[in-house]
Design an enzyme around this catalytic site. Structure first.
Site, PDB file in Angstrom:
ATOM      1  N   ARG A   1      89.393  44.845  48.652  1.00 48.23           N
ATOM      2  CA  ARG A   1      88.052  44.344  48.354  1.00 48.23           C
ATOM      3  C   ARG A   1      87.395  43.786  49.608  1.00 48.23           C
ATOM      4  O   ARG A   1      86.213  44.016  49.872  1.00 48.23           O
ATOM      5  CB  ARG A   1      88.117  43.278  47.248  1.00 48.23           C
ATOM      6  CG  ARG A   1      86.844  42.458  47.059  1.00 48.23           C
ATOM      7  CD  ARG A   1      85.619  43.311  46.798  1.00 48.23           C
ATOM      8  NE  ARG A   1      84.369  42.572  46.859  1.00 48.23           N
ATOM      9  CZ  ARG A   1      83.662  42.354  47.961  1.00 48.23           C
ATOM     10  NH1 ARG A   1      84.073  42.767  49.141  1.00 48.23           N
ATOM     11  NH2 ARG A   1      82.513  41.698  47.902  1.00 48.23           N
TER      12      ARG A   1
ATOM     13  N   LEU B   1      84.843  33.394  48.367  1.00 44.18           N
ATOM     14  CA  LEU B   1      85.114  33.771  46.981  1.00 44.18           C
ATOM     15  C   LEU B   1      85.779  35.153  46.943  1.00 44.18           C
ATOM     16  O   LEU B   1      85.202  36.107  46.407  1.00 44.18           O
ATOM     17  CB  LEU B   1      83.818  33.787  46.161  1.00 44.18           C
ATOM     18  CG  LEU B   1      82.990  32.496  46.160  1.00 44.18           C
ATOM     19  CD1 LEU B   1      81.697  32.698  45.391  1.00 44.18           C
ATOM     20  CD2 LEU B   1      83.789  31.344  45.594  1.00 44.18           C
ATOM     21  N   PRO B   2      86.989  35.264  47.499  1.00 45.48           N
ATOM     22  CA  PRO B   2      87.665  36.557  47.419  1.00 45.48           C
ATOM     23  C   PRO B   2      87.967  36.898  45.965  1.00 45.48           C
ATOM     24  O   PRO B   2      88.215  36.007  45.151  1.00 45.48           O
ATOM     25  CB  PRO B   2      88.942  36.349  48.233  1.00 45.48           C
ATOM     26  CG  PRO B   2      89.148  34.884  48.271  1.00 45.48           C
ATOM     27  CD  PRO B   2      87.803  34.242  48.139  1.00 45.48           C
ATOM     28  N   HIS B   3      87.911  38.185  45.637  1.00 45.36           N
ATOM     29  CA  HIS B   3      88.172  38.589  44.262  1.00 45.36           C
ATOM     30  C   HIS B   3      88.692  40.019  44.242  1.00 45.36           C
ATOM     31  O   HIS B   3      88.483  40.782  45.174  1.00 45.36           O
ATOM     32  CB  HIS B   3      86.903  38.456  43.403  1.00 45.36           C
ATOM     33  CG  HIS B   3      85.698  39.114  43.994  1.00 45.36           C
ATOM     34  ND1 HIS B   3      84.951  38.521  44.989  1.00 45.36           N
ATOM     35  CD2 HIS B   3      85.111  40.299  43.755  1.00 45.36           C
ATOM     36  CE1 HIS B   3      83.955  39.321  45.322  1.00 45.36           C
ATOM     37  NE2 HIS B   3      84.035  40.422  44.595  1.00 45.36           N
ATOM     38  N   ALA B   4      89.400  40.324  43.160  1.00 43.84           N
ATOM     39  CA  ALA B   4      89.997  41.662  43.036  1.00 43.84           C
ATOM     40  C   ALA B   4      90.252  41.959  41.567  1.00 43.84           C
ATOM     41  O   ALA B   4      90.412  41.060  40.751  1.00 43.84           O
ATOM     42  CB  ALA B   4      91.303  41.717  43.818  1.00 43.84           C
TER      43      ALA B   4
END
Length: 155
Positions: A50, A64-67
């Site tokens: 991502r 705000l890392p997200h996966a």
């Protein structure tokens, strides 16, 4: 949707020695494994994949890392307060010290977006960020985050 539904107390940590984005993602994977039983390697790979699309550092010291992950039933989060800010290629080029990672089911659509919007709104609050930076106790950090929205629902 409320932050208290996304974030378990055991998924809130203060980390002292994060020296790279890669190390941060490994720490996030390990915490997601211990708090939610997620596969740590899959989690790290998904975060890196991502992030390769564009940095998730949103500015003002927040990332705000997200996966999306296989084998997950609901959206879950991990919050980290870094004792030493980390270069994160953020949009404002400022180092990051507050990290709220979200993990969603691979096929989640609107729930993932609602959770991301909720976390983003919460982390945009200067008051919330100041409280998070002023505390080093994970239980206090969890309380600040889960009480921050004051019952406001995600749109």
């Amino acid at each position: 949707m409320q932050l208290s539904n996304l974030l378990q107390p055991g998924a809130v940590k203060v980390l002292a020695n994060v020296t790279s984005k890669k190390r941060l993602f490994q720490d996030l994977g390990e915490i997601a494994h211990s708090a939610y039983g997620l596969d740590a390697a899959q989690t790290v790979d998904a975060l890196q994949e991502r992030e390769s699309l564009g940095p998730t550092g949103v500015g003002h010291g927040v990332a705000l890392p997200h996966a999306r992950l296989h084998g997950l039933d609901t959206v879950v989060g991990v919050f980290l307060r870094l004792e030493r800010p980390l270069d994160f290629d953020a949009v404002d080029r400022q180092p990051v010290d507050l990290v709220f990672a979200l993990f969603a089911p691979k096929d989640s659509g609107v729930e993932h977006l609602k959770a991301l919007a909720l976390v983003s709104r919460t982390m945009r609050s200067a008051e919330v960020c100041a409280k998070l930076r002023a505390n080093a106790d994970p239980a206090t950090l969890h309380a600040v985050l889960t009480e921050a929205q004051g019952g406001v629902q995600a749109a």
